[in-house]
Write a protein that holds these residues in place. Structure first.
Motif, mmCIF file in Angstrom:
data_model
loop_
_atom_site.group_PDB
_atom_site.id
_atom_site.type_symbol
_atom_site.label_atom_id
_atom_site.label_comp_id
_atom_site.label_asym_id
_atom_site.label_seq_id
_atom_site.Cartn_x
_atom_site.Cartn_y
_atom_site.Cartn_z
ATOM 1 N N THR A 3 55.098 -80.897 26.161
ATOM 2 C CA THR A 3 55.844 -81.883 25.399
ATOM 3 C C THR A 3 55.373 -83.267 25.820
ATOM 4 O OG1 THR A 3 57.769 -80.431 25.369
ATOM 5 C CG2 THR A 3 58.153 -82.744 24.833
ATOM 6 N N VAL A 48 64.291 -86.496 27.801
ATOM 7 C CA VAL A 48 63.393 -86.219 26.669
ATOM 8 C C VAL A 48 62.990 -84.747 26.673
ATOM 9 C CG1 VAL A 48 61.138 -86.726 25.653
ATOM 10 C CG2 VAL A 48 62.540 -88.597 26.555
ATOM 11 N N TYR A 49 62.648 -84.219 27.842
ATOM 12 C CA TYR A 49 62.290 -82.801 27.950
ATOM 13 C C TYR A 49 63.456 -81.906 27.530
ATOM 14 C CZ TYR A 49 57.644 -82.700 30.106
ATOM 15 O OH TYR A 49 56.300 -82.769 30.326
ATOM 16 N N GLY A 51 65.806 -82.683 25.415
ATOM 17 C CA GLY A 51 65.922 -82.770 23.965
ATOM 18 C C GLY A 51 64.904 -81.913 23.246
ATOM 19 N N ALA A 52 63.754 -81.673 23.907
ATOM 20 C CA ALA A 52 62.709 -80.819 23.321
ATOM 21 C C ALA A 52 62.909 -79.352 23.681
ATOM 22 C CB ALA A 52 61.340 -81.289 23.806
ATOM 23 N N TYR A 163 68.060 -87.710 25.667
ATOM 24 C CA TYR A 163 68.226 -86.410 24.995
ATOM 25 C C TYR A 163 68.338 -86.585 23.476
ATOM 26 C CZ TYR A 163 70.442 -81.938 23.764
ATOM 27 O OH TYR A 163 70.751 -80.729 23.196
ATOM 28 N N GLY A 166 64.905 -89.020 22.067
ATOM 29 C CA GLY A 166 63.586 -88.439 22.301
ATOM 30 C C GLY A 166 62.478 -89.454 22.453
ATOM 31 N N ASP A 167 61.470 -89.388 21.595
ATOM 32 C CA ASP A 167 60.292 -90.243 21.694
ATOM 33 C C ASP A 167 60.600 -91.734 21.553
ATOM 34 O OD1 ASP A 167 58.769 -88.029 22.043
ATOM 35 O OD2 ASP A 167 57.973 -87.968 19.995
#
Length: 206
Positions: A3, A48-49, A51-52, A163, A166-167
């Motif tokens: 990711t 972020v991780y 959320g992925a 979360y 993200g990006d």
């Protein structure tokens, strides 16, 4: 499948990829007793991780909260047992110079114990928070309560935002940091006004 992490978070991808939750806990822990480590940045990256789907957001939040509280309490013990002499002798090795420490201590002293909560969101004070509280002789239970509140708010804010967005987290983070000082100044002014009001009322009492 890897990711990608956006912008300045990208360099943490190998660390998170290899060590996952251990990386989050260790980096947040050491940052909170003065070691120059990217605690806030790894919390964003872990969000972020999560959320992925690569990490659990609940686990990230619990681990980061626990590490933050434990790290600050280690700092508190350092300040309580070693005091200024310890900071002045060894602080320069973790960028906690006497000048930086004096400024943080003065700020801490002016605004009382509640600053422990707000300090969690201020770079420099976040790392020195526990050490200053211990050095100034703040009662441990009081410190623990304010510190836990600050850690919960700090982890809750950044982990949840990362979360959800993200990006886009780096853009959101930069925007929040831009106005952070204004918010802190407003809170400090409000706190000072409440203190003055309390002192005036006490003087008027017979």
């Amino acid at each position: 499948m890897s990711t990608p992490l956006p912008g300045p978070l990208a360099h943490l991808a190998p660390l998170l990829g290899h060590y996952g939750y251990w990386a989050v806990g260790a980096v947040v822990l050491v940052e909170d007793f003065g070691v120059p480590a990217p605690g806030e940045t790894i919390l964003l990256a872990a969000g972020v991780y999560a959320g992925a789907g690569r990490l659990s957001i609940v686990a990230v939040a619990v681990i980061a909260f626990t590490a933050a509280v434990v790290g600050d309490n280690i700092g508190y013990l350092i300040g309580r047992s070693g005091g200024r002499a310890f900071v002045h002798r060894w602080g320069r090795y973790v960028f906690l110079t006497p000048k930086r420490f004096a400024a943080a201590e003065a700020f801490f002293g002016r605004h009382g114990g509640k600053i422990v909560t707000v300090a969690r969101f201020i770079e420099g004070l976040r790392q020195a928070n526990g050490i200053i509280a211990g050095t100034t002789g703040m009662r441990w239970r009081r410190f623990l309560a304010f510190n836990a509140l600050g850690a919960a708010l700090w982890v809750g804010l950044w982990a949840t935002l990362a979360y959800l967005v993200g990006d886009h987290i780096t853009a959101v983070y930069d925007e929040i940091r831009r106005y952070q000082l204004y918010v802190v100044a407003a809170l400090a002014a409000l706190l000072a006004a409440l203190v003055v009001r309390h002192l005036v009322r006490r003087r008027r009492e017979p």
